[in-house]
Design a protein around this motif. Sequence first.
Motif, short mmCIF file in Angstrom:
data_model
loop_
_atom_site.label_atom_id
_atom_site.label_comp_id
_atom_site.label_asym_id
_atom_site.label_seq_id
_atom_site.Cartn_x
_atom_site.Cartn_y
_atom_site.Cartn_z
N ALA A 365 -34.55 38.37 -12.75
CA ALA A 365 -35.50 37.81 -11.80
C ALA A 365 -35.22 36.33 -11.56
O ALA A 365 -35.42 35.82 -10.46
CB ALA A 365 -36.93 38.00 -12.31
N GLY A 366 -34.76 35.63 -12.62
CA GLY A 366 -34.39 34.23 -12.45
C GLY A 366 -33.21 34.07 -11.51
O GLY A 366 -33.19 33.19 -10.64
N LEU A 367 -32.20 34.95 -11.66
CA LEU A 367 -31.05 34.92 -10.77
C LEU A 367 -31.46 35.24 -9.33
O LEU A 367 -31.00 34.61 -8.37
CB LEU A 367 -29.99 35.91 -11.24
CG LEU A 367 -29.15 35.52 -12.46
CD1 LEU A 367 -28.14 36.62 -12.76
CD2 LEU A 367 -28.43 34.20 -12.22
N SER A 368 -32.31 36.26 -9.20
CA SER A 368 -32.77 36.66 -7.86
C SER A 368 -33.53 35.52 -7.19
O SER A 368 -33.34 35.24 -6.00
CB SER A 368 -33.67 37.90 -7.98
OG SER A 368 -34.21 38.25 -6.73
N ARG A 369 -34.38 34.84 -7.96
CA ARG A 369 -35.14 33.72 -7.41
C ARG A 369 -34.21 32.58 -7.00
O ARG A 369 -34.40 31.94 -5.96
CB ARG A 369 -36.16 33.25 -8.47
CG ARG A 369 -36.82 31.91 -8.21
CD ARG A 369 -37.64 31.90 -6.94
NE ARG A 369 -38.36 30.64 -6.79
CZ ARG A 369 -37.81 29.48 -6.43
NH1 ARG A 369 -36.52 29.40 -6.19
NH2 ARG A 369 -38.57 28.41 -6.29
N ALA A 370 -33.17 32.32 -7.83
CA ALA A 370 -32.23 31.25 -7.50
C ALA A 370 -31.41 31.60 -6.24
O ALA A 370 -31.10 30.72 -5.44
CB ALA A 370 -31.29 31.01 -8.68
N ALA A 371 -31.08 32.89 -6.09
CA ALA A 371 -30.24 33.30 -4.97
C ALA A 371 -31.03 33.45 -3.67
O ALA A 371 -30.58 33.04 -2.59
CB ALA A 371 -29.54 34.61 -5.30
N GLU A 372 -32.23 34.06 -3.76
CA GLU A 372 -33.00 34.38 -2.56
C GLU A 372 -34.12 33.38 -2.27
O GLU A 372 -34.68 33.38 -1.17
CB GLU A 372 -33.62 35.79 -2.70
CG GLU A 372 -32.61 36.90 -2.95
CD GLU A 372 -31.70 37.13 -1.76
OE1 GLU A 372 -32.10 36.80 -0.63
OE2 GLU A 372 -30.56 37.61 -1.97
N GLY A 373 -34.46 32.57 -3.29
CA GLY A 373 -35.55 31.62 -3.10
C GLY A 373 -36.93 32.26 -3.14
O GLY A 373 -37.92 31.64 -2.75
N ARG A 374 -37.02 33.49 -3.65
CA ARG A 374 -38.30 34.19 -3.72
C ARG A 374 -38.22 35.29 -4.78
O ARG A 374 -37.11 35.66 -5.23
CB ARG A 374 -38.66 34.81 -2.37
CG ARG A 374 -37.65 35.84 -1.87
CD ARG A 374 -37.98 36.34 -0.49
NE ARG A 374 -37.06 37.41 -0.08
CZ ARG A 374 -37.11 38.03 1.10
NH1 ARG A 374 -38.04 37.66 1.99
NH2 ARG A 374 -36.26 38.98 1.40
N TYR A 375 -39.39 35.83 -5.16
CA TYR A 375 -39.46 36.86 -6.18
C TYR A 375 -39.70 38.26 -5.59
O TYR A 375 -39.87 39.22 -6.35
CB TYR A 375 -40.58 36.55 -7.17
CG TYR A 375 -40.23 35.51 -8.20
CD1 TYR A 375 -39.38 35.79 -9.25
CD2 TYR A 375 -40.78 34.23 -8.14
CE1 TYR A 375 -39.08 34.85 -10.22
CE2 TYR A 375 -40.48 33.26 -9.10
CZ TYR A 375 -39.63 33.58 -10.15
OH TYR A 375 -39.33 32.65 -11.11
N LEU A 376 -39.74 38.40 -4.28
CA LEU A 376 -40.11 39.67 -3.64
C LEU A 376 -39.24 40.82 -4.14
O LEU A 376 -39.76 41.86 -4.57
CB LEU A 376 -39.98 39.54 -2.13
CG LEU A 376 -40.18 40.84 -1.31
CD1 LEU A 376 -41.60 41.37 -1.48
CD2 LEU A 376 -39.86 40.60 0.16
N GLU A 377 -37.92 40.65 -4.08
CA GLU A 377 -37.02 41.75 -4.46
C GLU A 377 -37.19 42.15 -5.92
O GLU A 377 -37.15 43.33 -6.26
CB GLU A 377 -35.56 41.35 -4.19
CG GLU A 377 -35.19 41.23 -2.73
CD GLU A 377 -35.63 39.93 -2.08
OE1 GLU A 377 -35.43 39.78 -0.86
OE2 GLU A 377 -36.18 39.06 -2.80
N ALA A 378 -37.40 41.17 -6.79
CA ALA A 378 -37.54 41.46 -8.22
C ALA A 378 -38.78 42.31 -8.48
O ALA A 378 -38.73 43.27 -9.26
CB ALA A 378 -37.62 40.16 -9.02
#
Length: 407
Positions: A365-378
Amino acid sequence: MVGVVFLALLSAAGLRAAPGVLILPLEQAFGWSRATTSFSAGLGIFLYGLVGPFAAALMQSFGIRRTLLCALALMAGSVGLSAFMSEPWHLVATWGVLSGLGSGCVAIVLGATVVNRWFSAHRGLIMGILTASTATGTLVFLPGLAAIAEAGGWRPVVLTVAAVIAALIPIVAWLLPERPSDIGLLPYGAAPGTVVEPQRRANPFKSAIDGLVRASAKTDFWLLFGTFYICGLTTNGLVGTHMISFCADMGLPEVRAAGLLAMMGIFDLVGTTGSGWLTDRYDPRKLLFVYYGLRGLSLMALPFTDFSFYSLSIFAVFYGLDWIATVPPTVRLTNEVFGDRDAPIVFGWIAAGHQAGAATAAFGAGLSRAAEGRYLEAFLAAGLTGLVAALMSLMIGRAGRRALAAA
């Protein structure tokens, strides 16, 4: 016995929850990225689970009391040492490696070992109470730690956690008997004259590996491992580690977000204890189906709410009741499938799956937030895995039930 172990589990839960409070202060103090702090949290969670089966074997050969005392000393020392950190690897070594190894001995497997040794009746209820201590740890620690971090930064937070854990060491040394027979008792609910199996002296590493080899030959082990992997992914790893940051992204102050997690802790105390009571009375497979299904739906719905006081309160109540209600049914199924003698070690391996899932979500989730700028996908991905776990739960024990029906 239950009271002392409850406090120990509570302290370990507080330690594992603290990185959720530290993410933003460390980012502000050192400029460390969220991926770096998430890696440390994920590694600590992973080791917290991986140590479980070896801790269970160690408790059987070395003793619960001595194992717990050593673990608390390691936890307090590693967290206290982190007050002097200045490089990212210091964070990984203290909060990731050392605290992960120590807290892994003060985890759900400790509760399972104590329940099997000290209770013959009401096991589900007692396991529910001990499991609820992890939510209570969040309830007790997070709001206060968030307030400390807001007022004084990250260093007072780690010193507070270290002091609380260190204070438990003399309490455990004074009040924790090893076995009921040490104080002239039988396990609670055991019939008079019951012969209690003596403590086994064996190599803890060999016992843990042998337990895994025997268990892994059964499909039910992998179903229990897989569902508990998803349990960790959808609780400690995602919500426990990233919920405060998610709320901060949506404009909520850190202390208010920590209060949201505390509210979840209050309702999980009720939900998990109630789950233990239900586990003593109803089919644990059906309970797991309901728990995982509702959890998955709630995680998928959260990103689409307005993050108002009312919507977050509804989520906290709904999700909180289900936070770790899965543990008592999982422990009962483990006892049914593998028997009382092997169940603590086997459950340790299943719990390792829980923490592997939590580590995956904490880091992912940290990687996803860093890459996408949001937590939606996680959150959407985690919700879908919850629905998968609900279906897997109904398959546990099917082979055994078919064999019984044929007989």
